[in-house]
Write a protein that holds these residues in place. Structure first.
Motif, PDB file in Angstrom:
ATOM      1  N   ILE A  67      24.383  -3.034  33.277  1.00 23.17           N
ATOM      2  CA  ILE A  67      25.327  -3.121  32.165  1.00 23.17           C
ATOM      3  C   ILE A  67      26.745  -3.203  32.726  1.00 23.17           C
ATOM      4  N   LEU A  68      27.472  -4.215  32.293  1.00 25.15           N
ATOM      5  CA  LEU A  68      28.878  -4.390  32.620  1.00 25.15           C
ATOM      6  C   LEU A  68      29.655  -4.107  31.346  1.00 25.15           C
ATOM      7  N   LEU A  69      30.606  -3.204  31.429  1.00 30.07           N
ATOM      8  CA  LEU A  69      31.391  -2.825  30.265  1.00 30.07           C
ATOM      9  C   LEU A  69      32.798  -3.387  30.402  1.00 30.07           C
ATOM     10  N   ILE A  70      33.212  -4.151  29.397  1.00 28.68           N
ATOM     11  CA  ILE A  70      34.573  -4.683  29.349  1.00 28.68           C
ATOM     12  C   ILE A  70      35.350  -3.786  28.395  1.00 28.68           C
ATOM     13  N   ILE A  71      36.434  -3.200  28.913  1.00 30.87           N
ATOM     14  CA  ILE A  71      37.167  -2.228  28.105  1.00 30.87           C
ATOM     15  C   ILE A  71      38.604  -2.650  27.869  1.00 30.87           C
ATOM     16  N   ASP A  72      39.136  -2.122  26.799  1.00 33.01           N
ATOM     17  CA  ASP A  72      40.556  -2.251  26.503  1.00 33.01           C
ATOM     18  C   ASP A  72      41.197  -0.975  27.022  1.00 33.01           C
ATOM     19  N   VAL A  73      41.947  -1.069  28.106  1.00 31.59           N
ATOM     20  CA  VAL A  73      42.520   0.132  28.712  1.00 31.59           C
ATOM     21  C   VAL A  73      43.538   0.798  27.805  1.00 31.59           C
ATOM     22  N   ASN A  74      43.970   0.097  26.761  1.00 31.01           N
ATOM     23  CA  ASN A  74      44.898   0.697  25.802  1.00 31.01           C
ATOM     24  C   ASN A  74      44.177   1.503  24.733  1.00 31.01           C
ATOM     25  N   GLU A  75      42.855   1.341  24.627  1.00 30.45           N
ATOM     26  CA  GLU A  75      42.088   2.085  23.637  1.00 30.45           C
ATOM     27  C   GLU A  75      42.081   3.564  24.032  1.00 30.45           C
ATOM     28  N   GLU A  76      42.264   4.415  23.057  1.00 32.59           N
ATOM     29  CA  GLU A  76      42.321   5.851  23.314  1.00 32.59           C
ATOM     30  C   GLU A  76      41.041   6.350  23.980  1.00 32.59           C
ATOM     31  N   ASN A  77      41.185   7.074  25.053  1.00 34.13           N
ATOM     32  CA  ASN A  77      40.080   7.685  25.807  1.00 34.13           C
ATOM     33  C   ASN A  77      39.135   6.685  26.447  1.00 34.13           C
ATOM     34  N   ALA A  78      39.508   5.413  26.529  1.00 34.66           N
ATOM     35  CA  ALA A  78      38.606   4.407  27.102  1.00 34.66           C
ATOM     36  C   ALA A  78      38.266   4.737  28.545  1.00 34.66           C
ATOM     37  N   LEU A  79      39.263   5.092  29.338  1.00 37.26           N
ATOM     38  CA  LEU A  79      39.013   5.379  30.749  1.00 37.26           C
ATOM     39  C   LEU A  79      38.410   6.760  30.951  1.00 37.26           C
ATOM     40  N   ALA A  80      38.721   7.704  30.086  1.00 36.01           N
ATOM     41  CA  ALA A  80      38.257   9.083  30.251  1.00 36.01           C
ATOM     42  C   ALA A  80      36.740   9.209  30.162  1.00 36.01           C
ATOM     43  N   CYS A  81      36.092   8.363  29.382  1.00 38.62           N
ATOM     44  CA  CYS A  81      34.651   8.508  29.185  1.00 38.62           C
ATOM     45  C   CYS A  81      33.813   7.614  30.097  1.00 38.62           C
ATOM     46  N   MET A  82      34.435   6.836  30.969  1.00 36.85           N
ATOM     47  CA  MET A  82      33.708   5.885  31.813  1.00 36.85           C
ATOM     48  C   MET A  82      32.652   6.559  32.701  1.00 36.85           C
ATOM     49  N   ALA A  83      32.997   7.689  33.302  1.00 33.82           N
ATOM     50  CA  ALA A  83      32.075   8.328  34.241  1.00 33.82           C
ATOM     51  C   ALA A  83      30.795   8.790  33.565  1.00 33.82           C
ATOM     52  N   ASP A  84      30.832   9.036  32.277  1.00 31.07           N
ATOM     53  CA  ASP A  84      29.663   9.528  31.555  1.00 31.07           C
ATOM     54  C   ASP A  84      28.788   8.416  30.985  1.00 31.07           C
ATOM     55  N   LEU A  85      29.218   7.185  31.122  1.00 29.68           N
ATOM     56  CA  LEU A  85      28.459   6.081  30.537  1.00 29.68           C
ATOM     57  C   LEU A  85      27.503   5.458  31.558  1.00 29.68           C
ATOM     58  N   PRO A  86      26.343   4.994  31.107  1.00 31.16           N
ATOM     59  CA  PRO A  86      25.344   4.399  32.020  1.00 31.16           C
ATOM     60  C   PRO A  86      25.640   2.930  32.320  1.00 31.16           C
ATOM     61  N   VAL A  87      26.790   2.680  32.927  1.00 34.67           N
ATOM     62  CA  VAL A  87      27.189   1.314  33.247  1.00 34.67           C
ATOM     63  C   VAL A  87      27.271   1.151  34.759  1.00 34.67           C
ATOM     64  N   PHE A  88      27.159  -0.089  35.211  1.00 37.87           N
ATOM     65  CA  PHE A  88      27.185  -0.387  36.636  1.00 37.87           C
ATOM     66  C   PHE A  88      28.505  -0.981  37.092  1.00 37.87           C
ATOM     67  N   ALA A  89      29.313  -1.447  36.167  1.00 37.19           N
ATOM     68  CA  ALA A  89      30.636  -1.947  36.489  1.00 37.19           C
ATOM     69  C   ALA A  89      31.482  -1.915  35.227  1.00 37.19           C
ATOM     70  N   VAL A  90      32.791  -1.753  35.422  1.00 37.83           N
ATOM     71  CA  VAL A  90      33.748  -1.729  34.316  1.00 37.83           C
ATOM     72  C   VAL A  90      34.834  -2.743  34.636  1.00 37.83           C
ATOM     73  N   LEU A  91      35.203  -3.495  33.641  1.00 35.38           N
ATOM     74  CA  LEU A  91      36.208  -4.540  33.813  1.00 35.38           C
ATOM     75  C   LEU A  91      37.225  -4.420  32.689  1.00 35.38           C
ATOM     76  N   PRO A  92      38.527  -4.269  33.026  1.00 34.78           N
ATOM     77  CA  PRO A  92      39.537  -4.179  31.962  1.00 34.78           C
ATOM     78  C   PRO A  92      39.884  -5.560  31.402  1.00 34.78           C
ATOM     79  N   GLN A  93      40.277  -5.569  30.128  1.00 37.74           N
ATOM     80  CA  GLN A  93      40.741  -6.800  29.507  1.00 37.74           C
ATOM     81  C   GLN A  93      42.194  -7.020  29.897  1.00 37.74           C
ATOM     82  N   PRO A  94      42.685  -8.212  29.987  1.00 35.64           N
ATOM     83  CA  PRO A  94      42.012  -9.499  29.802  1.00 35.64           C
ATOM     84  C   PRO A  94      41.132  -9.834  31.012  1.00 35.64           C
ATOM     85  N   VAL A  95      40.090 -10.566  30.743  1.00 38.54           N
ATOM     86  CA  VAL A  95      39.088 -10.881  31.759  1.00 38.54           C
ATOM     87  C   VAL A  95      39.300 -12.308  32.267  1.00 38.54           C
TER      88      VAL A  95
END
Length: 176
Positions: A67-95
């Motif tokens: 699972i690759l998660l594309i996140i909006d780093v401006n979204e509240e708590n977007a980065l704070a919860c990354m470690a708890d999610l079952p994803v294999f890579a995270v990519l900030p927008q814009p992509v």
């Protein structure tokens, strides 16, 4: 999976640019049939919201793919919860296409490593279980007066004679 149709269309175009054919999230389970395993799941920022994390965990357990998660780093708590999610890579927008290709390659490689580790763990669990069975079967034979070496040789010989695994022979001895 992005809720915004324009963002979803742009992401699909990027995926096609790097050689992937995107499918709607609802079709991922159907695609996971024989010979049709998707390469990865690319999910958008909405999955970082608290109400979606349980769904993401359930999805990750039923869909055996990275699972690759594309996140909006401006979204509240977007980065704070990354470690708890079952994803294999995270990519900030814009992509960008290059970043997406790199993140997909990373996610796929980490997923392959995890799958190999799971297989190795299962093999080691099986070997340990076999070892425990052999020790118990040797103990049973030693109660009949055999030495440990003789008990082990007897198990090996019985396995060869009956063309069974030594584990099956040990299980048969313990059943009787």
């Amino acid at each position: 999976v992005d809720a915004d149709p324009d963002a979803r269309a742009a992401l699909c175009a990027l995926l096609r640019t790097i050689g992937h054919e995107p499918q709607p999230a609802g079709q991922l389970r159907a695609l996971a049939g024989p010979g049709l395993q998707p390469a990865a799941a690319v999910l958008a920022a909405e999955w970082t919201r608290a109400q979606h994390t349980a769904d993401l965990r359930a999805f990750s357990q039923t869909a055996a793919l990275p699972i690759l998660l594309i996140i909006d780093v401006n979204e509240e708590n977007a980065l704070a919860c990354m470690a708890d999610l079952p994803v294999f890579a995270v990519l900030p927008q814009p992509v960008t296409a290059a970043a997406l290709a790199g993140a997909l390659a990373t996610a796929t490689a980490r997923f392959a490593e995890l799958q190999a580790l799971k297989v190795r763990c299962a093999e080691l669990d099986e070997a340990l279980e076999t070892r425990k069975l052999l020790d118990r079967a040797k103990g049973r034979l030693m109660q009949l007066g055999m030495s440990e070496e003789a008990a082990f040789r007897a198990l090996q010989q019985r396995a060869r004679d009956t063309r069974q695994s030594i584990k099956a022979v040990a299980q048969a001895i313990l059943r009787n």
